[in-house]
Design an enzyme around this catalytic site. Structure first.
Site, short mmCIF file in Angstrom:
data_model
loop_
_atom_site.label_atom_id
_atom_site.label_comp_id
_atom_site.label_asym_id
_atom_site.label_seq_id
_atom_site.Cartn_x
_atom_site.Cartn_y
_atom_site.Cartn_z
N ARG A 190 -9.92 28.50 17.00
CA ARG A 190 -11.34 28.83 17.20
C ARG A 190 -11.86 28.00 18.36
O ARG A 190 -12.10 26.81 18.20
CB ARG A 190 -12.11 28.49 15.90
N HIS A 243 -18.10 26.82 14.84
CA HIS A 243 -18.06 27.77 13.73
C HIS A 243 -19.17 28.80 13.90
O HIS A 243 -18.94 30.01 13.89
CB HIS A 243 -18.21 27.03 12.40
N TYR A 285 -15.74 16.86 14.53
CA TYR A 285 -14.53 16.82 13.71
C TYR A 285 -13.25 17.19 14.45
O TYR A 285 -12.19 17.26 13.86
CB TYR A 285 -14.70 17.71 12.47
#
Lengths: 352, 324
Positions: free
Chosen positions: A249, A253, A262
């Site tokens: 990705r 998100h 993260y």
């Protein structure tokens, strides 16, 4: 090299000749144009979100090959059960981009799927569309239709109970299903290692009694070939298949997320060298199917499509009060009529 | 023919599957075994394993697959073996079955029936005595139906199968074989959303449903000896609620008792008391009263009677209202 991963194109666009699909040049160029359009439409949506013209948006950046390549293998009678990061799938299947934008702008009207498309609405609760795809496949089997049901989901969904239940049903009833997991390494911040101790997601299919395969999800030709084979197997009574599309990705998100909290920039940079569109561009160029003028044409066509969709979406009036009530049941109930009348009255006169 | 509720429901499913090839049945132990209460007995033999499907033990996907079948043009009847296990399917029911029509602006509809035995009073194991109907009544897009007689059971189930929206069809376990009633052989519908006055009376309205109907009837017999003749309304459909029938009766009688076996707090009785307060407050001659299950976990067999509303408790409630 990732374990047991089916690949047609290397990262620098070299093809393994024995694996190349027999697609006409026009189809290869079409695949490229669909991926490029997906990326342009995605980037546009991100821009619109920053300008306050679009709500929270889940970008598809980096998923263009696994979305477009797999959806390109579908036939009109097949059913598709997407998740919420499936822009390339929708574009490939000819779903109006206007509707896609409209939905993410906050208007349910965008999910009014055109009657001639067997695409299910977006399922937001993770993995919950998998049982629907299995029921749909059971129905097609019962009706003796030569068609398959394809469901998309992310790696996070494989931890949900619905994943396990649905794949188990599919195995038991030998349904015409294809399950495609976009293993993009993260579910918001949770890395795939925290979802499963299994070495691959593909191997989970073994427990349900059918085949699982891992594909390079950034290789549009690998995705096309494996999906086409799985769909043919499903339609001809061979049962379900799980395909793990190994990908990344590239974006957050959603627009509400900050992935730098993260994951390391070095990791993102490493994956950006495996960009699915760039890889396919190198392949087409090698074949003499890509040049600057082709690129210009693709980008211009995408721009026209996107600006038209945007204009239509933005000029769509907001829902009327009744639009929000009339689809609760087939017929309005007395209570709904009362509440709608009260709302209309309020809108007419304000407080009294 | 005189049938009990199990036979009436079984006949309804036979006739609907006969009439409409789109109707299929699925659930745990429903085919070979005919269902743990024998509700689906004979369906497999008549309609075959493609239409009468024994599933793996997976409530979420029993409902989820039914949704997918409905989208593909079928009309599934899903059985959840006991209401205490329906919570595993709540996400599919609430997040999808109830909303798909709205989410897709009418392109996709979910004409499914989710049948499940419910209610206490049969001295069962834990999780086998639930009556959490109110959970479903708050969800826009769901219909909730509860029969109390064999006649209504057949007609309501047929109407539910033919309905275009998802129906949670709650079958009071206590009434499955509680008695027989004349049930017409031919298929018929009992319209959803219509309550019924099952006992005419005056001075007080008792609203109940499911297994509380016989309890309310017995309570009416008890107070009848003292010259009190309450009217009893069987709601039959809990969502959408037939407010008009209740209001008409309450306006006439001036007093309301709601009886349900579910816990009191946030039970459907609260909604009934609220809409009566909103729309018939000045016709009331006494406060509304609720006789319900206690706000405790349904006890196991030895303690069940402390929980379950009895005719005597309901009779006391009736007298209390009339004395207030």
């Amino acid at each position: 090299m990732i374990k047991d991963m089916f690949q047609v194109l290397t990262e620098n666009g070299r093809a393994a000749p024995e694996r190349e699909p027999k697609l006409p040049a026009s189809d290869l160029q079409k695949l490229y144009s669909l991926m490029a359009t997906t990326r342009a439409a995605d980037l546009k949506a991100l821009k619109l979100q920053r300008q306050g013209r679009m709500g929270t948006f889940a970008p598809s950046l980096g998923h263009e090959a696994c979305q477009v390549g797999s959806a390109f293998a579908l036939q009109p009678k097949d059913w598709v059960f997407p998740y919420f990061r499936d822009l390339g799938t929708y574009i490939t299947l000819g779903f109006p981009l206007k509707n896609y934008y409209l939905y993410w702008m906050g208007n349910e009207e965008g999910m009014r799927i055109p009657a001639d498309l067997n695409i299910f609405t977006i399922s937001v609760p993770v993995g919950s569309q998998l049982p629907h795809s299995v029921g749909c496949a059971m129905a097609m089997k019962y009706k003796k239709e030569q068609a398959a049901a394809l469901a998309y989901f992310g790696d996070g969904a494989t931890s949900e109970g619905d994943f396990s239940e649905a794949l188990n049903f599919a195995g038991v009833f030998k349904t015409p299903n294809v399950f495609i997991c976009f293993n993009n390494q993260y579910a918001i911040s949770t890395p795939v290692k925290r979802q499963t101790a299994a070495e691959t997601i593909a191997q989970k299919a073994n427990a349900y009694g059918f085949d699982g395969i891992r594909a390079d999800g950034n290789d549009v030709l690998a995705m096309y070939i494996l999906t086409r084979e799985a769909l043919e197997k499903a339609r001809s009574g061979g049962g379900p298949t799980l395909i793990e599309a190994f990908t990344y990705r590239m974006g957050n998100h959603t627009t509400s997320d900050d992935a730098s909290r993260y994951r390391k920039e070095t990791e993102v940079n490493d994956w950006s060298r495996r960009d699915p569109i760039e890889r396919f561009r190198l392949y087409l160029k090698d074949k003499g199917l890509w040049d600057e003028s082709f690129e210009d044409r693709v980008q211009k066509e995408a721009e026209v499509l996107i600006s038209k969709a945007l204009e239509e979406a933005e000029s769509t009036p907001p829902p009327r009060p009744e639009d929000l009530f009339i689809h609760t049941y087939k017929d309005m109930t007395p209570e709904l009529n009362d509440q709608l009348a009260e709302l209309r009255d309020l809108l007419k006169g304000g407080p009294r | 023919m005189r049938l009990n509720m199990v036979q009436a429901l079984n006949q309804a499913m036979h006739q609907e599957m006969e009439r409409d090839l789109r109707v299929v049945a699925l659930g745990e132990d429903i085919a070979v075994d005919g269902g743990v209460f024998r509700l689906t007995e004979g369906l497999l033999e008549k309609f075959g394993p493609e239409r009468v499907i024994d599933t793996p033990l997976a409530e979420s996907t029993i409902v989820g697959a039914s949704i997918g079948m409905a989208v593909a043009g079928l009309r599934p009847i899903a059985e959840i073996q006991f209401m205490g296990f329906i919570y595993l399917a709540m996400n599919q029911i609430i997040a999808h079955a109830a909303r798909l029509r709205n989410r897709s602006r009418g392109r996709f509809t979910v004409p499914i029936v989710i049948r499940t035995p419910y209610g206490a009073g049969v001295k069962a194991l834990e999780h086998h005595s639930e009556s959490t109907e109110a959970l479903f009544c708050q969800i826009p897009g769901l219909k909730v139906v509860v029969p109390s007689t064999p006649y209504d059971a057949k007609g309501l189930l047929i109407a539910s199968i033919r309905d275009e929206d998802p129906v949670i069809f709650l079958e009071p376990t206590k009434l499955y074989r509680a008695g027989r009633q004349e049930v017409p052989e031919e298929p018929y519908e009992v319209a959803l959303g219509q309550a019924k006055v099952v006992r005419e009376g005056e001075g007080l309205t008792v609203v109940a449903w499911g297994a509380m109907i016989p309890v309310a009837q017995q309570a009416a017999e008890i107070v009848g000896k003292d010259g009190i003749f309450p009217e009893v309304i069987d709601l039959r459909t809990l969502a959408p609620l037939d407010r008009e029938t209740v209001l008409e009766s309450v306006r006439r009688n001036g007093r309301l008792l709601v009886v349900h076996e579910a816990p009191k707090t946030c039970g459907l009785g609260a909604e009934i008391a609220a809409f009566v307060a909103e729309r018939a407050m000045f016709q009331l001659e006494a406060p509304v009263l609720r006789i319900t299950g206690q706000d405790i976990t349904v006890p196991l067999a030895k303690g069940e009677d402390y929980y379950y509303p009895s005719p005597e408790r309901v009779a006391r409630g009736i007298k209390k209202i009339l004395e207030s």
